[in-house]
Structure formats: structure tokens, C-alpha cells
Design a protein around this motif. Structure first.
Motif, PDB file in Angstrom:
ATOM      1  N   THR A   1       0.834  -1.200   0.000  1.00  0.00           N
ATOM      2  CA  THR A   1       0.000   0.000   0.000  1.00  0.00           C
ATOM      3  C   THR A   1       0.868   1.248   0.000  1.00  0.00           C
ATOM      4  N   VAL A   2       0.434   2.249  -0.765  1.00  0.00           N
ATOM      5  CA  VAL A   2       1.044   3.574  -0.741  1.00  0.00           C
ATOM      6  C   VAL A   2      -0.040   4.551  -0.290  1.00  0.00           C
ATOM      7  N   ILE A   3       0.237   5.300   0.760  1.00  0.00           N
ATOM      8  CA  ILE A   3      -0.724   6.273   1.295  1.00  0.00           C
ATOM      9  C   ILE A   3      -0.121   7.672   1.198  1.00  0.00           C
ATOM     10  N   THR A   4      -0.932   8.656   0.814  1.00  0.00           N
ATOM     11  CA  THR A   4      -0.475  10.039   0.842  1.00  0.00           C
ATOM     12  C   THR A   4      -1.303  10.821   1.862  1.00  0.00           C
ATOM     13  N   THR A   5      -0.649  11.730   2.541  1.00  0.00           N
ATOM     14  CA  THR A   5      -1.354  12.594   3.499  1.00  0.00           C
ATOM     15  C   THR A   5      -0.548  13.858   3.745  1.00  0.00           C
ATOM     16  N   GLN A   6      -1.231  14.926   4.090  1.00  0.00           N
ATOM     17  CA  GLN A   6      -0.554  16.184   4.407  1.00  0.00           C
ATOM     18  C   GLN A   6      -0.489  16.434   5.911  1.00  0.00           C
ATOM     19  N   TYR A   7      -0.913  15.427   6.705  1.00  0.00           N
ATOM     20  CA  TYR A   7      -1.023  15.630   8.147  1.00  0.00           C
ATOM     21  C   TYR A   7       0.016  14.822   8.923  1.00  0.00           C
ATOM     22  N   ASN A   8       0.392  15.341  10.092  1.00  0.00           N
ATOM     23  CA  ASN A   8       1.268  14.580  10.973  1.00  0.00           C
ATOM     24  C   ASN A   8       0.443  13.543  11.727  1.00  0.00           C
ATOM     25  N   GLU A   9       1.099  12.739  12.535  1.00  0.00           N
ATOM     26  CA  GLU A   9       0.426  11.608  13.187  1.00  0.00           C
ATOM     27  C   GLU A   9      -0.753  12.049  14.049  1.00  0.00           C
ATOM     28  N   ARG A  10      -0.549  13.038  14.894  1.00  0.00           N
ATOM     29  CA  ARG A  10      -1.613  13.455  15.811  1.00  0.00           C
ATOM     30  C   ARG A  10      -2.802  14.068  15.060  1.00  0.00           C
ATOM     31  N   THR A  11      -2.505  14.937  14.104  1.00  0.00           N
ATOM     32  CA  THR A  11      -3.577  15.592  13.352  1.00  0.00           C
ATOM     33  C   THR A  11      -4.331  14.594  12.492  1.00  0.00           C
ATOM     34  N   LEU A  12      -3.603  13.656  11.907  1.00  0.00           N
ATOM     35  CA  LEU A  12      -4.256  12.657  11.058  1.00  0.00           C
ATOM     36  C   LEU A  12      -5.232  11.812  11.865  1.00  0.00           C
ATOM     37  N   ALA A  13      -4.839  11.419  13.065  1.00  0.00           N
ATOM     38  CA  ALA A  13      -5.741  10.628  13.923  1.00  0.00           C
ATOM     39  C   ALA A  13      -7.019  11.400  14.207  1.00  0.00           C
ATOM     40  N   ARG A  14      -6.860  12.670  14.469  1.00  0.00           N
ATOM     41  CA  ARG A  14      -8.040  13.495  14.744  1.00  0.00           C
ATOM     42  C   ARG A  14      -8.897  13.667  13.489  1.00  0.00           C
ATOM     43  N   ARG A  15      -8.252  13.813  12.331  1.00  0.00           N
ATOM     44  CA  ARG A  15      -8.975  14.042  11.082  1.00  0.00           C
ATOM     45  C   ARG A  15      -9.821  12.840  10.652  1.00  0.00           C
ATOM     46  N   ILE A  16      -9.346  11.628  10.914  1.00  0.00           N
ATOM     47  CA  ILE A  16     -10.089  10.456  10.443  1.00  0.00           C
ATOM     48  C   ILE A  16     -11.021   9.869  11.495  1.00  0.00           C
ATOM     49  N   SER A  17     -10.977  10.413  12.706  1.00  0.00           N
ATOM     50  CA  SER A  17     -11.816   9.834  13.773  1.00  0.00           C
ATOM     51  C   SER A  17     -13.126  10.564  13.986  1.00  0.00           C
ATOM     52  N   ALA A  18     -13.184  11.808  13.543  1.00  0.00           N
ATOM     53  CA  ALA A  18     -14.377  12.645  13.770  1.00  0.00           C
ATOM     54  C   ALA A  18     -14.685  12.744  15.260  1.00  0.00           C
ATOM     55  N   GLY A  19     -13.684  12.490  16.098  1.00  0.00           N
ATOM     56  CA  GLY A  19     -13.859  12.594  17.540  1.00  0.00           C
ATOM     57  C   GLY A  19     -14.640  11.467  18.173  1.00  0.00           C
ATOM     58  N   SER A  20     -15.013  10.455  17.364  1.00  0.00           N
ATOM     59  CA  SER A  20     -15.870   9.394  17.908  1.00  0.00           C
ATOM     60  C   SER A  20     -15.138   8.082  18.139  1.00  0.00           C
ATOM     61  N   ASP A  21     -14.000   7.883  17.458  1.00  0.00           N
ATOM     62  CA  ASP A  21     -13.278   6.617  17.582  1.00  0.00           C
ATOM     63  C   ASP A  21     -11.785   6.903  17.543  1.00  0.00           C
ATOM     64  N   ILE A  22     -11.337   7.730  18.452  1.00  0.00           N
ATOM     65  CA  ILE A  22      -9.952   8.179  18.439  1.00  0.00           C
ATOM     66  C   ILE A  22      -8.974   7.037  18.693  1.00  0.00           C
ATOM     67  N   GLU A  23      -9.366   6.038  19.485  1.00  0.00           N
ATOM     68  CA  GLU A  23      -8.460   4.925  19.777  1.00  0.00           C
ATOM     69  C   GLU A  23      -8.127   4.135  18.516  1.00  0.00           C
ATOM     70  N   THR A  24      -9.138   3.860  17.692  1.00  0.00           N
ATOM     71  CA  THR A  24      -8.902   3.132  16.443  1.00  0.00           C
ATOM     72  C   THR A  24      -8.048   3.971  15.504  1.00  0.00           C
ATOM     73  N   ALA A  25      -8.338   5.255  15.445  1.00  0.00           N
ATOM     74  CA  ALA A  25      -7.561   6.154  14.597  1.00  0.00           C
ATOM     75  C   ALA A  25      -6.109   6.200  15.032  1.00  0.00           C
ATOM     76  N   GLN A  26      -5.864   6.260  16.320  1.00  0.00           N
ATOM     77  CA  GLN A  26      -4.497   6.296  16.840  1.00  0.00           C
ATOM     78  C   GLN A  26      -3.772   4.973  16.600  1.00  0.00           C
ATOM     79  N   ALA A  27      -4.511   3.875  16.664  1.00  0.00           N
ATOM     80  CA  ALA A  27      -3.907   2.567  16.382  1.00  0.00           C
ATOM     81  C   ALA A  27      -3.414   2.509  14.942  1.00  0.00           C
ATOM     82  N   LEU A  28      -4.181   3.122  14.067  1.00  0.00           N
ATOM     83  CA  LEU A  28      -3.795   3.151  12.650  1.00  0.00           C
ATOM     84  C   LEU A  28      -2.620   4.091  12.416  1.00  0.00           C
ATOM     85  N   THR A  29      -2.724   5.318  12.903  1.00  0.00           N
ATOM     86  CA  THR A  29      -1.667   6.291  12.626  1.00  0.00           C
ATOM     87  C   THR A  29      -0.347   5.923  13.298  1.00  0.00           C
TER      88      THR A  29
END
Length: 230
Positions: free
Chosen positions: A178-206
Motif C-alpha cells: 500500500t502507498v498512502i499520501t497525506t498532508q497531516y502529521n500523526e496526531r492531526t491525522l488521527a483526529r482528522r479520520i476519527s471525527a472525535g468518535s473513535d480516536i483509539e482506532t484512529a491512533q492505532a492506525l496512525t
């Protein structure tokens, strides 16, 4: 009798006039070229690489070109690890990712490109009954190389983090690249993909994507906006 024997001698290519042989050989080469072009166009269409990036090149990035060239027709012909392309908007992440995809596509027919927002939209349409959710997931989980573009961009939903985690986790478990592109750092990316509802899963990914000495290599294509500077 002698004349009959002459008529019965084995046929030789030298019996065909040279201009006929040359015309036949040229027609065969043209047929082969058309067939190669047909196969390439079919691969390109299936890959979903945007038309504006179908001329992308990674010739200036030997390491990336070597990685992308590691894909072959056989499923076990693949490079090591995955790639995370980082950088500000316009620095060439999508261009570089498409260059990787096009290089891989020469040797491997199983390449897909999708933006993160398009992937979520396809899943949403499946939930609404306009497609089969399992088919959408399989399309992107089973290809040998996936380009997931602009992770974190767009409006997340309450199930975004889980959807991305399931996709990427499945691909890693099955040895897909897999190749992934993003303009966000780890912390911001977790927040961006979680919508504030599933931050633990987002953090596990990032944390997996940004881990040092992990299976993901972080690369910054450049800091110049290609859309302004060409």
C-alpha cells in the motif's frame, strides 16, 4: 519425372518474395503493438488512476522506481514494505504516488488508485443499497498494490477510522502493498479520520503508519507546490 520432383520439393521461406515477407512481418509487429496497447489501456482503466496523472513519472526518484519495479506477474513478485508519502498540499504526493502506480502497472495488472474520500463515499453508497459493501471492501483490500490518496482530507464520519483501519489491516495481514499520501502529521491525522468518535482506532492506525523501524517508510516528495511551479 525430374519436373515432378522439383514441384514436390519441401517448401521454403525463400520461395516467398522478400516484399511479401517484409509486409507480413510488419503486419505481425503492428498486431503485437496493438495488442500490447490494448492490454495496457485495460490495465490503466481498471487501476482508476486519474487521467491527469497518467503521465506521472518517478524517474527522478531511483529508490521509488526500484521499489515499484519490484512487482511482477506472479503474486510473490513484490517489493518489501509499504510507503507513506508526506508533505504539504501541492508538493507532489499524488503525482509521485501515481508514478509509482504506473511503474508497478507495467509488471502487475492488480493496481488500484482511490482517494480516501472516494473510498468512504463508495462504502456509504453500499450502506444505502446502491452497491454491495463486501464488493467495495474486496476491490481495494485484494489488489496487490493500492494507492490510498489524501488520507485525512474531507469530512470524516463516525465510522471512518474503523473503515480505514480494517482496510489497511487486512492488506497488511495478507501481504499486500500500500502507498498512502497525506498532508497531516500523526496526531492531526488521527483526529482528522476519527471525527472525535473513535480516536483509539484512529491512533492505532496512525501509530502504525508513523512507527519507526516498522513496515511503513515515510517519504517527503518535496516542499515545492507543483501546481504553482510546474
Amino acid at each position: 519425372m525430374q519436373r515432378i520432383s522439383a514441384l514436390m520439393r519441401p517448401f521454403s521461406l525463400s520461395d516467398i518474395p522478400s516484399e511479401v515477407r517484409e509486409r507480413t512481418a510488419r503486419a505481425y509487429r503492428e498486431h503485437e503493438e496493438r495488442e500490447r496497447e490494448r492490454v495496457w489501456r485495460e490495465r490503466l482503466e481498471r487501476s482508476q488512476i486519474p487521467e491527469e496523472f497518467q503521465g506521472a513519472s518517478i524517474d527522478l526518484f531511483p529508490a521509488l522506481k526500484s521499489w515499484a519495479s519490484g512487482f511482477g506477474e506472479r503474486k510473490d513478485e513484490k517489493p518489501e514494505g509499504n510507503i507513506l508519502l508526506l508533505g504539504i498540499a501541492g508538493c507532489g504526493k499524488t503525482y509521485t504516488a501515481c508514478g509509482i502506480a504506473l511503474t508497478a502497472l507495467r509488471g502487475c495488472p492488480s493496481v488500484r488508485f482511490v482517494t480516501a474520500s472516494s473510498y468512504l463515499r463508495e462504502l456509504r453508497e453500499a450502506m444505502d443499497g446502491r452497491a454491495v459493501q463486501a464488493d467495495v471492501f474486496s476491490r481495494y483490500a485484494s489488489c496487490r498494490l493500492l494507492i490510498l490518496d489524501d488520507l485525512g482530507k474531507g469530512n470524516p464520519t463516525e465510522w471512518s477510522a474503523e473503515s480505514f483501519f480494517d482496510l489497511i489491516n487486512k492488506r497488511q495481514e495478507s501481504g499486500k502493498r500500500t502507498v498512502i499520501t497525506t498532508q497531516y502529521n500523526e496526531r492531526t491525522l488521527a483526529r482528522r479520520i476519527s471525527a472525535g468518535s473513535d480516536i483509539e482506532t484512529a491512533q492505532a492506525l496512525t501509530s502504525r503508519l508513523f512507527a519507526r523501524n516498522g513496515t511503513w517508510e515515510q517519504i517527503v516528495p518535496g516542499n515545492v507546490d507543483r501546481r504553482r511551479h510546474g
